[in-house]
Design an enzyme around this catalytic site. Structure first.
Site, PDB file in Angstrom:
ATOM      1  N   LYS A 115       0.861  -1.190   0.000  1.00 16.91           N
ATOM      2  CA  LYS A 115       0.000   0.000   0.000  1.00 16.91           C
ATOM      3  C   LYS A 115       0.896   1.238   0.000  1.00 16.91           C
ATOM      4  CE  LYS A 115      -2.548   1.507   3.633  1.00 16.91           C
ATOM      5  NZ  LYS A 115      -3.707   1.683   4.536  1.00 16.91           N
ATOM      6  N   ARG A 149     -10.613  -0.981   7.079  1.00 14.64           N
ATOM      7  CA  ARG A 149      -9.800  -1.717   8.061  1.00 14.64           C
ATOM      8  C   ARG A 149      -9.562  -0.913   9.333  1.00 14.64           C
ATOM      9  NH1 ARG A 149      -5.060   1.462   8.791  1.00 14.64           N
ATOM     10  NH2 ARG A 149      -3.348   0.741   7.487  1.00 14.64           N
ATOM     11  N   ARG A 203     -22.640  16.726  12.477  1.00 15.28           N
ATOM     12  CA  ARG A 203     -24.093  16.644  12.208  1.00 15.28           C
ATOM     13  C   ARG A 203     -24.363  15.966  10.865  1.00 15.28           C
ATOM     14  NH1 ARG A 203     -25.066  22.328  13.882  1.00 15.28           N
ATOM     15  NH2 ARG A 203     -25.292  22.226  16.139  1.00 15.28           N
ATOM     16  N   GLY A 221      -6.048   8.042  15.720  1.00 13.85           N
ATOM     17  CA  GLY A 221      -5.580   9.198  14.952  1.00 13.85           C
ATOM     18  C   GLY A 221      -4.075   9.373  14.938  1.00 13.85           C
ATOM     19  N   ALA A 222      -3.424   9.121  16.072  1.00 18.08           N
ATOM     20  CA  ALA A 222      -1.983   9.379  16.173  1.00 18.08           C
ATOM     21  C   ALA A 222      -1.226   8.170  15.663  1.00 18.08           C
ATOM     22  CB  ALA A 222      -1.611   9.694  17.620  1.00 18.08           C
ATOM     23  N   ASP A 223      -1.122   8.077  14.341  1.00 15.57           N
ATOM     24  CA  ASP A 223      -0.544   6.876  13.741  1.00 15.57           C
ATOM     25  C   ASP A 223       0.861   7.108  13.211  1.00 15.57           C
ATOM     26  OD1 ASP A 223      -1.301   8.614  11.812  1.00 15.57           O
ATOM     27  OD2 ASP A 223      -2.180   7.142  10.472  1.00 15.57           O
ATOM     28  N   LYS A 277       2.711  12.678  16.611  1.00 16.52           N
ATOM     29  CA  LYS A 277       1.268  12.834  16.844  1.00 16.52           C
ATOM     30  C   LYS A 277       0.892  12.221  18.190  1.00 16.52           C
ATOM     31  CE  LYS A 277      -0.317  12.253  12.052  1.00 16.52           C
ATOM     32  NZ  LYS A 277      -1.300  11.450  11.285  1.00 16.52           N
ATOM     33  N   SER A 314      -3.355   2.318  17.874  1.00 14.37           N
ATOM     34  CA  SER A 314      -3.348   1.805  16.495  1.00 14.37           C
ATOM     35  C   SER A 314      -2.429   2.645  15.624  1.00 14.37           C
ATOM     36  CB  SER A 314      -4.768   1.860  15.928  1.00 14.37           C
ATOM     37  OG  SER A 314      -4.735   1.734  14.526  1.00 14.37           O
TER      38      SER A 314
HETATM   39  N1  LIG Z   1      -4.560   4.104  12.964  1.00 10.29           N
HETATM   40  C1  LIG Z   1      -4.873   3.920  11.711  1.00 10.29           C
HETATM   41  O1  LIG Z   1      -4.892   2.807  11.222  1.00 10.29           O
HETATM   42  C2  LIG Z   1      -5.234   5.102  10.855  1.00 10.29           C
HETATM   43  C3  LIG Z   1      -5.826   4.899   9.608  1.00 10.29           C
HETATM   44  C4  LIG Z   1      -6.200   6.004   8.850  1.00 10.29           C
HETATM   45  C5  LIG Z   1      -5.973   7.295   9.306  1.00 10.29           C
HETATM   46  N2  LIG Z   1      -5.359   7.464  10.513  1.00 10.29           N
HETATM   47  C6  LIG Z   1      -5.116   8.785  11.048  1.00 10.29           C
HETATM   48  O2  LIG Z   1      -6.334   9.263  11.567  1.00 10.29           O
HETATM   49  C7  LIG Z   1      -6.350  10.684  11.487  1.00 10.29           C
HETATM   50  C8  LIG Z   1      -7.646  11.132  10.824  1.00 10.29           C
HETATM   51  O3  LIG Z   1      -7.682  10.649   9.485  1.00 10.29           O
HETATM   52  P1  LIG Z   1      -8.939  10.966   8.534  1.00 10.29           P
HETATM   53  O4  LIG Z   1      -8.599  10.377   7.210  1.00 10.29           O
HETATM   54  O5  LIG Z   1     -10.210  10.553   9.190  1.00 10.29           O
HETATM   55  O6  LIG Z   1      -8.836  12.559   8.464  1.00 10.29           O
HETATM   56  P2  LIG Z   1      -9.961  13.615   8.129  1.00 10.29           P
HETATM   57  O7  LIG Z   1      -9.243  14.883   7.807  1.00 10.29           O
HETATM   58  O8  LIG Z   1     -10.917  13.064   7.129  1.00 10.29           O
HETATM   59  O9  LIG Z   1     -10.760  13.796   9.511  1.00 10.29           O
HETATM   60  C9  LIG Z   1     -10.212  14.340  10.672  1.00 10.29           C
HETATM   61  C10 LIG Z   1     -11.383  14.902  11.480  1.00 10.29           C
HETATM   62  O10 LIG Z   1     -10.916  15.248  12.788  1.00 10.29           O
HETATM   63  C11 LIG Z   1     -11.537  16.491  13.145  1.00 10.29           C
HETATM   64  N3  LIG Z   1     -10.745  17.096  14.199  1.00 10.29           N
HETATM   65  C12 LIG Z   1      -9.568  17.759  14.084  1.00 10.29           C
HETATM   66  N4  LIG Z   1      -9.131  18.133  15.309  1.00 10.29           N
HETATM   67  C13 LIG Z   1     -10.075  17.703  16.200  1.00 10.29           C
HETATM   68  C14 LIG Z   1     -10.199  17.802  17.599  1.00 10.29           C
HETATM   69  N5  LIG Z   1      -9.256  18.397  18.338  1.00 10.29           N
HETATM   70  N6  LIG Z   1     -11.293  17.273  18.174  1.00 10.29           N
HETATM   71  C15 LIG Z   1     -12.252  16.649  17.438  1.00 10.29           C
HETATM   72  N7  LIG Z   1     -12.192  16.538  16.098  1.00 10.29           N
HETATM   73  C16 LIG Z   1     -11.097  17.052  15.494  1.00 10.29           C
HETATM   74  C17 LIG Z   1     -11.602  17.283  11.841  1.00 10.29           C
HETATM   75  O11 LIG Z   1     -12.562  18.321  11.913  1.00 10.29           O
HETATM   76  C18 LIG Z   1     -11.978  16.164  10.860  1.00 10.29           C
HETATM   77  O12 LIG Z   1     -13.384  16.014  10.738  1.00 10.29           O
HETATM   78  C19 LIG Z   1      -5.075  11.081  10.739  1.00 10.29           C
HETATM   79  O13 LIG Z   1      -4.079  11.455  11.673  1.00 10.29           O
HETATM   80  C20 LIG Z   1      -4.669   9.821  10.025  1.00 10.29           C
HETATM   81  O14 LIG Z   1      -3.275   9.783   9.765  1.00 10.29           O
HETATM   82  C21 LIG Z   1      -5.009   6.405  11.296  1.00 10.29           C
END
Ligand SMILES: NC(=O)c1ccc[n+]([C@@H]2O[C@H](COP(=O)([O-])OP(=O)(O)OC[C@H]3O[C@@H](n4cnc5c(N)ncnc54)[C@H](O)[C@@H]3O)[C@@H](O)[C@H]2O)c1
Length: 313
Positions: A67, A110, A164, A213-215, A219, A285
Site C-alpha cells: 500500500k 480496516r 451533524r 488518529g496518532a498513527d 502525533k 493503532s
Molecule cells: N490508525 C490507523 O490505522 C489510521 C488509519 C487512517 C488514518 N489514521 C489517522 O487518523 C487521522 C484522521 O484521518 P482521517 O482520514 O479521518 O482525516 P480527516 O481529515 O478526514 O478527519 C479528521 C477529522 O478530525 C476532526 N478534528 C480535528 N481536530 C479535532 C479535535 N481536536 N477534536 C475533534 N475533532 C477534530 C476534523 O474536523 C476532521 O473532521 C489522521 O491522523 C490519520 O493519519 C489512522
C-alpha cells in the site's frame, strides 16, 4: 502481458461490508500473531509539515501486498482528501500483479474494523455507550462499523457541522459536548493527532479507548501521563514504539515492550486482555499492512470480477 483487476472506491465499498471487514481484520490479526502472515514495519517518507507518504508491505494467504498511501492533514482546507493512494496485490508464488485497489476505502474499512474490534475485545462486557471523536473519513468508518455491529454511537467533531452531517448520513447521534463523547464506555478517537484530546486524569475506571488518529511520528491524542493509568495494547510493537501515542514514552524509557500487549495475541488467545472492570484499556493503532491485505482479499472475494475493469501491463 499482465492483466490486473482494478477496484475503485465504489467497487471496494460494494464488495466489503463493515461486518465482513471486522471478521477479515480479526483473522489477519490472529494469522499475524501466529506467524502465518508477515509484515515488515511501514516506511515513512516525510514531507512535514505538509504531510507524509507511507509504503506498507505484507505477505499472507498466498498473496503479497503493497500500500502506498498519504496523510496530508491540511488537505481538507484545500478541498482535497487527507488520505489517498493505491493498494497492489500480487500472487505470492509467481509475483504476478493481480489487482490495484483504491487505498482510501481499504484503509477506512480496516481502520473502522480495528477500532471496533479492539473496543469489543478490550472494553467491558457491560459497556453501554460508544462514541467516536473526529468525524472525518476514518472516524465515519468507525461509527459505521459500530452501527453495523448493532451498537448505537455518538459522534463529536471540532467541526460541529461535519459531525451533524455524518451523523445524519449514518443514522447516529451527535454527542452533546466533547466531554460527553470522551466519557463513553467505548471511545474511539480519530483526529489528526496534533492536539491532545484526553488530558491527564480525564479517563474513568473501566473505560476503553481505541486511539486511531496518532498513527505516526509527532502525533498524540492522549496526554503522556494518562498512559500510566491504563493497560496498554497496540496493533504492532515495532510500529507503535516508533510512531504514535507510545513513541514518546518509549523514548523516555517510561514504557517498554513488556508493558504493552499486542491485540493479535489477545485475539489468538495467547495473552490476556482486560483483567477486571476497573481497568482503563487503551489500544494504540498505527495501522497495519496485514489489515489492508485482509480487506483487499475480502474485496476481491466479494466482487463480481467479470464487471471490473482491467489494467493491461
Ligand atoms: N490508525 C490507523 O490505522 C489510521 C488509519 C487512517 C488514518 N489514521 C489517522 O487518523 C487521522 C484522521 O484521518 P482521517 O482520514 O479521518 O482525516 P480527516 O481529515 O478526514 O478527519 C479528521 C477529522 O478530525 C476532526 N478534528 C480535528 N481536530 C479535532 C479535535 N481536536 N477534536 C475533534 N475533532 C477534530 C476534523 O474536523 C476532521 O473532521 C489522521 O491522523 C490519520 O493519519 C489512522
Amino acid at each position: 502481458m499482465t492483466s490486473a483487476l482494478v477496484m475503485d472506491r465504489a467497487a471496494v465499498e460494494a464488495a466489503v461490508s463493515p461486518e465482513r471487514a471486522v471478521e477479515a481484520v480479526r483473522e489477519a490479526f490472529v494469522a499475524h500473531a501466529r506467524g502465518a502472515w508477515s509484515m515488515p514495519p511501514k516506511v515513512y517518507v516525510t514531507n512535514y509539515p505538509a504531510g507524509d507518504f507511507r509504503a506498507m508491505p505484507a505477505l499472507g494467504a498466498g498473496h503479497a501486498l503493497l500500500k502506498w498511501i498519504t496523510s496530508f492533514p491540511g488537505n481538507p482546507a484545500r478541498g482535497l482528501p487527507t488520505v489517498t493512494g493505491i493498494v497492489l496485490v500480487s500472487d505470492a508464488s509467481t509475483g504476478e500483479l493481480q489487482a490495484v485497489l483504491d487505498a482510501a476505502s481499504v484503509t477506512a474499512l480496516r481502520t473502522g474494523a480495528a477500532a471496533v474490534l479492539a473496543a469489543e475485545t478490550l472494553g467491558r462486557a457491560d459497556a453501554e455507550t460508544a462514541a467516536v471523536v473526529g468525524a472525518g473519513v476514518n472516524g465515519r468508518a468507525a461509527a459505521r462499523t459500530f452501527l453495523a455491529r448493532g451498537r448505537s454511537v455518538a459522534l463529536w467533531d471540532v467541526d460541529v457541522s461535519r459531525a451533524r452531517e455524518v451523523a445524519a448520513a449514518l443514522g447516529c447521534t451527535v454527542a452533546g459536548s466533547r466531554e460527553e463523547a470522551l466519557a463513553a464506555d467505548l471511545l474511539v478517537t480519530v483526529t489528526p493527532g496534533h492536539e491532545v484530546l484526553i488530558a491527564d486524569g480525564m479517563l474513568r475506571a473501566g473505560q476503553h479507548v481505541s486511539l486511531m488518529g496518532a498513527d505516526g511520528p509527532g502525533k498524540a491524542e492522549v496526554a503522556g501521563a494518562e498512559l500510566d493509568r491504563a493497560r496498554l495494547f497496540c496493533d504492532d510493537w515495532e510500529q507503535a514504539s516508533h510512531g504514535g501515542e507510545l513513541a514518546h514514552a518509549v523514548e523516555a524509557g517510561l514504557v517498554s515492550e513488556a508493558d504493552v500487549t499486542a491485540l493479535g495475541a489477545v485475539l489468538a488467545g495467547t495473552a490476556p486482555g482486560r483483567a477486571d472492570d476497573e481497568e482503563i484499556t487503551m489500544f494504540d493503532s498505527t495501522g497495519l499492512a496485514i489489515q489492508d491485505l485482509a480487506i483487499a482479499l475480502a474485496a476481491l472475494d466479494g466482487a463480481d470480477q467479470a464487471s471490473l475493469s482491467r489494467l493491461e501491463l
